[in-house]
Design an enzyme around this catalytic site. Structure first.
Site, mmCIF file in Angstrom:
data_model
loop_
_atom_site.group_PDB
_atom_site.id
_atom_site.type_symbol
_atom_site.label_atom_id
_atom_site.label_comp_id
_atom_site.label_asym_id
_atom_site.label_seq_id
_atom_site.Cartn_x
_atom_site.Cartn_y
_atom_site.Cartn_z
ATOM 1 N N ARG A 1 0.854 -1.177 0.000
ATOM 2 C CA ARG A 1 0.000 0.000 0.000
ATOM 3 C C ARG A 1 0.892 1.229 0.000
ATOM 4 O O ARG A 1 2.103 1.134 0.170
ATOM 5 C CB ARG A 1 -0.945 -0.008 1.204
ATOM 6 C CG ARG A 1 -0.266 -0.545 2.455
ATOM 7 C CD ARG A 1 -0.665 0.104 3.694
ATOM 8 N NE ARG A 1 -0.486 1.526 3.626
ATOM 9 C CZ ARG A 1 0.690 2.128 3.701
ATOM 10 N NH1 ARG A 1 1.804 1.431 3.808
ATOM 11 N NH2 ARG A 1 0.769 3.437 3.647
ATOM 12 N N GLY A 2 0.259 2.401 -0.190
ATOM 13 C CA GLY A 2 1.035 3.629 -0.280
ATOM 14 C C GLY A 2 1.296 3.961 -1.740
ATOM 15 O O GLY A 2 1.531 3.063 -2.565
ATOM 16 N N ASP A 17 -1.875 10.601 -1.725
ATOM 17 C CA ASP A 17 -2.200 9.556 -2.691
ATOM 18 C C ASP A 17 -2.536 10.145 -4.051
ATOM 19 O O ASP A 17 -2.491 9.454 -5.064
ATOM 20 C CB ASP A 17 -3.378 8.727 -2.168
ATOM 21 C CG ASP A 17 -3.020 8.091 -0.843
ATOM 22 O OD1 ASP A 17 -2.423 7.012 -0.860
ATOM 23 O OD2 ASP A 17 -3.280 8.710 0.201
HETATM 24 O O1 MRU Z 1 -4.908 3.118 2.507
HETATM 25 P P1 MRU Z 1 -3.459 3.210 2.318
HETATM 26 O O2 MRU Z 1 -2.627 2.690 3.419
HETATM 27 O O3 MRU Z 1 -3.021 2.744 0.975
HETATM 28 O O4 MRU Z 1 -3.252 4.789 2.353
HETATM 29 C C1 MRU Z 1 -2.367 5.402 1.596
HETATM 30 C C2 MRU Z 1 -1.340 5.977 2.415
HETATM 31 O O5 MRU Z 1 -0.374 5.305 2.699
HETATM 32 C C3 MRU Z 1 -1.465 7.310 2.960
HETATM 33 O O6 MRU Z 1 -2.547 8.022 2.570
HETATM 34 C C4 MRU Z 1 -0.156 8.015 2.845
HETATM 35 O O7 MRU Z 1 -0.132 9.015 3.791
HETATM 36 C C5 MRU Z 1 0.112 8.599 1.487
HETATM 37 S S1 MRU Z 1 0.676 7.475 0.323
HETATM 38 C C6 MRU Z 1 2.345 7.797 0.366
#
Ligand code: MRU
Length: 374
Positions: A53-54, A249
């Protein structure tokens, strides 16, 4: 960055086996496991169910997914149709993170530029590696630029006094290929000998802060404290936060930022208390077509069980368990992201430098994206 002292990336293609390998983030911080992904279906499941994720990590994983997609399509009768189906499958896995579509489109474009199927397969493998390497490079540069902000704050402090940085969710190296976005300036400052301390928002409902950010900061020896999500405003009122850095994101070319749910509230509190609020991102996280983030960015809604249940380590059993938090009959809602309007953001930290969160600011750093626009 390091895991038990050994440098690691979050996703890579194993040369010998041709298998994509990832750190299975669902297991952290209680177990460090590498998962092997052998097909586009495996990759799609890994992204959808958050084994990875991320923003950057999702993009890089999708890049490798398209390399596998090319290989799979090469043994089908109709290469273009099979490739397109895989592209659509991968793109549909997570709606908010724009790096996913960016990586898939980049792969389709690169493959369209060569003729034979063998060449397409070769190109897709090369581009997948390029996407991952670039992500790491860009995050390293975000760290160098962000370091100037931390240095400035440190210069106004007494000798040895830590710069207190608050971050939300996990925009660390686990959310990218290496270094992270929000954490890159923190790691750079720590490596430079500047005393830093990080307030880590736990980040309900999935607790990426408590589980992932805390773990990776610990692995690098960065002092940090995990706090409940509601604490940040109080800390800011007490002068205990010098700087907020979050990831994103998807960010519009006008500077509106979609990030993990709760980011907007931190930005409001920072604004009210005069605390600088920066967002760190590689250029692959900009959406060059979207102007109004609040209205246009699609917000993923995830299953209600992430709100009604909580997972954690049961020390007696020595295993992770899940418990219910809410009455069985109570409905839940699970909005995964929110949008922070550009006016609440002090600046964007990118691989090309730091700019204002506005069309003008972004266009100064990325002029080629604005050519021909009024
Ligand atoms: O739901 P996730 O864990 O995929 O969320 C995304 C993220 O990791 C966050 O929003 C993060 O702060 C930004 S992505 C680098």
């Amino acid at each position: 960055m390091r895991v038990n002292g050994t440098p690691h990336r979050t996703v890579w293609l194993d040369d010998e086996s041709g298998v994509v390998k990832i750190i299975d983030q669902r297991k952290l911080p209680f177990a460090f496991e590498i998962e092997e992904l052998r097909s586009v279906d495996d990759l799609a499941t890994a992204i959808r169910d958050m084994h990875v994720r991320g923003a950057g990590c999702i993009g890089a994983t999708a890049g490798f997914g398209m390399a596998l997609a090319a290989r799979e399509a090469a043994v089908q009768v109709d290469f273009p149709t099979a490739l397109q189906a895989s592209a659509e499958l991968l793109t549909a896995t997570r709606p908010t993170a724009v790096n996913l579509r960016w990586a898939v489109d980049r792969q389709l474009e690169a493959m369209a530029a060569v003729d034979s199927i063998d060449e397409k397969v070769e190109v897709a493998t090369r581009v997948a590696r390029d996407i991952a390497d670039e992500d790491a490079q860009w995050c390293r540069r975000i760290g160098e630029h962000g370091l100037t902000l931390v240095r400035e704050i440190a210069a106004g402090k007494a000798e040895g006094e830590a710069v207190n940085i608050l971050t939300h969710c996990n925009a660390g190296w686990l959310a990218f290929v290496d270094y992270g976005s929000a954490t890159a300036p923190i790691y750079a400052a720590h490596a430079d000998g500047i005393p830093v301390h990080v307030w880590v928002d736990e980040t309900r409902p999935r607790n990426q802060g408590a589980r992932l950010t805390a773990w990776e900061l610990g692995q690098e020896g960065v002092p940090h404290t995990v706090i409940a999500d509601n604490v940040g405003g109080h800390l800011m009122q007490r002068g205990l936060v010098d700087l907020v850095i979050t990831g994103t994101d998807r960010t519009t070319f006008t500077g509106d930022v979609a990030n993990k749910i709760g980011t907007y509230l931190k930005a409001l509190a920072a604004h009210d208390n005069g605390v600088p609020f920066y967002v760190a991102l590689p250029s692959s996280t900009f959406d060059w077509e979207m102007e109004d983030g609040v209205r246009e960015i699609p917000i993923e809604q995830r299953g209600g069980e992430e709100v009604s249940h909580l997972a954690g380590y049961e020390e007696t059993a020595g295993a992770e368990v899940e418990v219910r938090l809410t009455p069985e009959s109570s409905p839940t809602a699970n909005y995964a992201f929110d949008v922070t309007p550009a006016r609440l953001i002090s600046g964007l930290i990118t691989e090309r430098g730091i700019c204002r969160a506005s069309r003008e600011g972004v266009s100064e750093l990325f002029p080629e994206r604005f050519q021909g626009t009024p």
